[in-house]
Design an enzyme around this catalytic site. Structure first.
Site, PDB file in Angstrom:
ATOM      1  N   TYR A  56      31.236  30.618   1.597  1.00 37.09           N
ATOM      2  CA  TYR A  56      30.435  30.722   2.560  1.00 37.09           C
ATOM      3  C   TYR A  56      28.955  30.065   2.409  1.00 37.09           C
ATOM      4  CZ  TYR A  56      27.562  32.884   6.593  1.00 37.09           C
ATOM      5  OH  TYR A  56      26.868  33.045   7.602  1.00 37.09           O
ATOM      6  N   SER A 114      22.018  29.761   7.566  1.00 35.07           N
ATOM      7  CA  SER A 114      22.039  31.238   7.034  1.00 35.07           C
ATOM      8  C   SER A 114      21.063  31.544   5.912  1.00 35.07           C
ATOM      9  CB  SER A 114      23.220  31.787   6.348  1.00 35.07           C
ATOM     10  OG  SER A 114      23.383  32.960   5.838  1.00 35.07           O
TER      11      SER A 114
HETATM   12  P1  NAD Z   1      30.446  36.026  15.503  1.00 36.82           P
HETATM   13  O1  NAD Z   1      31.873  36.653  14.911  1.00 36.82           O
HETATM   14  O2  NAD Z   1      30.114  36.738  16.946  1.00 36.82           O
HETATM   15  O3  NAD Z   1      30.491  34.543  15.839  1.00 36.82           O
HETATM   16  C1  NAD Z   1      31.172  33.595  15.042  1.00 36.82           C
HETATM   17  C2  NAD Z   1      32.010  32.729  15.948  1.00 36.82           C
HETATM   18  O4  NAD Z   1      32.846  31.739  15.326  1.00 36.82           O
HETATM   19  C3  NAD Z   1      33.336  33.572  16.558  1.00 36.82           C
HETATM   20  O5  NAD Z   1      32.987  34.127  17.575  1.00 36.82           O
HETATM   21  C4  NAD Z   1      34.416  32.453  16.864  1.00 36.82           C
HETATM   22  O6  NAD Z   1      34.419  32.210  18.181  1.00 36.82           O
HETATM   23  C5  NAD Z   1      33.853  31.276  15.957  1.00 36.82           C
HETATM   24  N1  NAD Z   1      34.794  30.853  15.042  1.00 36.82           N
HETATM   25  C6  NAD Z   1      35.282  31.221  13.914  1.00 36.82           C
HETATM   26  N2  NAD Z   1      36.211  30.452  13.453  1.00 36.82           N
HETATM   27  C7  NAD Z   1      36.475  29.479  14.525  1.00 36.82           C
HETATM   28  C8  NAD Z   1      37.709  28.578  14.705  1.00 36.82           C
HETATM   29  N3  NAD Z   1      38.373  28.097  13.503  1.00 36.82           N
HETATM   30  N4  NAD Z   1      37.464  27.920  15.725  1.00 36.82           N
HETATM   31  C9  NAD Z   1      36.842  28.074  16.452  1.00 36.82           C
HETATM   32  N5  NAD Z   1      35.779  29.266  16.851  1.00 36.82           N
HETATM   33  C10 NAD Z   1      35.704  29.816  15.574  1.00 36.82           C
HETATM   34  O7  NAD Z   1      29.274  36.115  14.510  1.00 36.82           O
HETATM   35  P2  NAD Z   1      27.933  35.589  14.494  1.00 36.82           P
HETATM   36  O8  NAD Z   1      27.320  36.412  13.086  1.00 36.82           O
HETATM   37  O9  NAD Z   1      27.106  35.578  15.499  1.00 36.82           O
HETATM   38  O10 NAD Z   1      28.189  34.379  13.695  1.00 36.82           O
HETATM   39  C11 NAD Z   1      27.632  33.075  14.324  1.00 36.82           C
HETATM   40  C12 NAD Z   1      27.158  32.115  13.385  1.00 36.82           C
HETATM   41  O11 NAD Z   1      25.725  32.875  12.592  1.00 36.82           O
HETATM   42  C13 NAD Z   1      27.801  31.643  12.189  1.00 36.82           C
HETATM   43  O12 NAD Z   1      27.819  30.511  12.035  1.00 36.82           O
HETATM   44  C14 NAD Z   1      27.389  32.653  11.067  1.00 36.82           C
HETATM   45  O13 NAD Z   1      27.516  31.924   9.655  1.00 36.82           O
HETATM   46  C15 NAD Z   1      25.869  32.748  11.256  1.00 36.82           C
HETATM   47  N6  NAD Z   1      25.205  33.543  10.735  1.00 36.82           N
HETATM   48  C16 NAD Z   1      25.314  35.062  11.016  1.00 36.82           C
HETATM   49  C17 NAD Z   1      24.735  36.142  10.154  1.00 36.82           C
HETATM   50  C18 NAD Z   1      24.842  37.410  10.314  1.00 36.82           C
HETATM   51  O14 NAD Z   1      24.436  38.465   9.817  1.00 36.82           O
HETATM   52  N7  NAD Z   1      25.728  37.783  11.647  1.00 36.82           N
HETATM   53  C19 NAD Z   1      23.915  35.750   9.176  1.00 36.82           C
HETATM   54  C20 NAD Z   1      23.586  34.208   8.875  1.00 36.82           C
HETATM   55  C21 NAD Z   1      24.291  33.451   9.622  1.00 36.82           C
END
Ligand code: NAD
Ligand code: MG
Length: 294
Positions: free
Chosen positions: A198, A185
């Site tokens: 985080y 991130s």
């Molecule tokens: P999202 O909620 O769609 O995806 C996160 C997923 O993590 C969930 O769908 C869930 O299936 C999984 N998860 C969480 N806890 C879990 C557990 N204990 N066991 C199994 N699965 C689990 O949201 P996203 O934003 O697409 O997130 C995907 C990645 O992107 C993450 O690593 C997040 O930190 C990173 N990210 C997102 C953003 C943003 O702005 N959305 C920015 C930077 C990084």
């Protein structure tokens, strides 16, 4: 061919407040995120490859699953059982491409499940070429004085320990030409005050990626990370940010809006593909709407 995307196709703030309990469902977000369902076009860059994607039910992971399937890969996704509704849709989309799509729900904070997850993915796909460690937990907390050990632990278990456990189980199966892609991130480099736990995990993912790339280079396995900026996903609206920040998500970027998951999937495809990036390892690729974090 679909029409070329223009700036006007994207969704700009303000958004409505819409708190969902963690982990949240993409299907209940307003507006619905764009995971590339109707737009991603493959060019055969991952034909015959087998991939495991954690957090593949929604958000960035779903967009990557759709893109990988349209590039010719068979795809297994992991997610939490309460996300079944989102996962069913992803499996449907993978199968619509004529690819093998497998759903392997379970909590990756449990070490034994991480081993089972990899074993099942290898068995059900018939091997493993690409691992995408993408699942993540982000729950904002205004003060270190209110950050509980249980929350700190859950964030580290999900984002750091599980990545280690899943990768350790997967490496013996990955062939020369295999790839590992971790989702970090911009918070690793420019952390906000309210995501103390985080942001640390996302920095750990960068160091893990660079160290492991050095370990696995001689085996011909590449290890890279992607660092997203603000993307429109369930993670944000289910406790990742206070609701008052959801209304203006992405407004502070030069592009003036959050990214849609479909807009980052091609970075993962490129990093997964030997054809596209065979000399690229130990790298962190950023997509943040222009804030210039990296
Ligand atoms: P999202 O909620 O769609 O995806 C996160 C997923 O993590 C969930 O769908 C869930 O299936 C999984 N998860 C969480 N806890 C879990 C557990 N204990 N066991 C199994 N699965 C689990 O949201 P996203 O934003 O697409 O997130 C995907 C990645 O992107 C993450 O690593 C997040 O930190 C990173 N990210 C997102 C953003 C943003 O702005 N959305 C920015 C930077 C990084
Ligand atoms: Mg989800």
């Amino acid at each position: 061919m679909t029409q070329e995307i223009t700036q006007r196709s994207f969704v700009f703030p303000p958004f409505s407040e819409q708190l969902q309990p963690f982990p949240g469902l993409a299907s209940k977000m307003k507006p619905l995120p764009d995971h590339g369902e109707t737009s991603y076009q493959g060019t055969g860059r991952l034909i015959g490859k087998k991939a495991l994607i954690t957090g593949g039910d929604s958000g960035i992971g779903r967009a990557v699953a759709i893109a990988f399937a349209r590039e010719g890969a068979d795809v297994a996704i992991n997610y939490l059982p309460e996300e079944e509704e989102d996962a069913v849709e992803v499996i449907r989309l993978i199968k619509a491409e004529g690819r093998n799509g497998r759903a392997i729900p379970g909590d990756i904070r449990v070490e034994s499940f991480c081993d089972t997850l990899v074993e099942r993915a290898v068995a059900e796909l018939g091997g493993l070429d690409i691992l995408v460690n993408n699942a993540g937990r982000q729950q904002y907390c205004n003060s270190i004085l209110d950050l509980t050990t249980a929350d700190f632990d859950a964030t580290f278990k999900t984002n750091v320990y599980a990545m280690f456990w899943i990768t350790r189980a997967a490496v013996p199966h990955l062939p020369e030409g295999g790839a590992i892609i971790n989702t970090s991130s911009v918070q690793a480099f420019d952390p906000d005050a309210i995501v103390l736990d985080y942001a640390q995990t996302k920095a750990a993912i960068v160091a893990f990626t660079k160290s492991l790339a050095k370990q696995l280079g001689s085996k011909g396995i590449r290890v890279n990370a992607v660092a997203p900026g603000p993307y429109w996903t369930p993670l944000q609206i289910s406790g990742g940010q206070p609701q008052e920040k959801i209304t203006s998500l992405g407004a502070q970027t030069p592009l003036g809006r959050p990214g849609q998951p479909a807009e980052i999937a091609s970075l993962y495809v490129t990093l997964a593909s030997m054809q596209s990036s065979s000399y690229t390892t130990g790298q962190v690729w950023c997509s943040d709407g222009g804030n210039g974090t990296l």
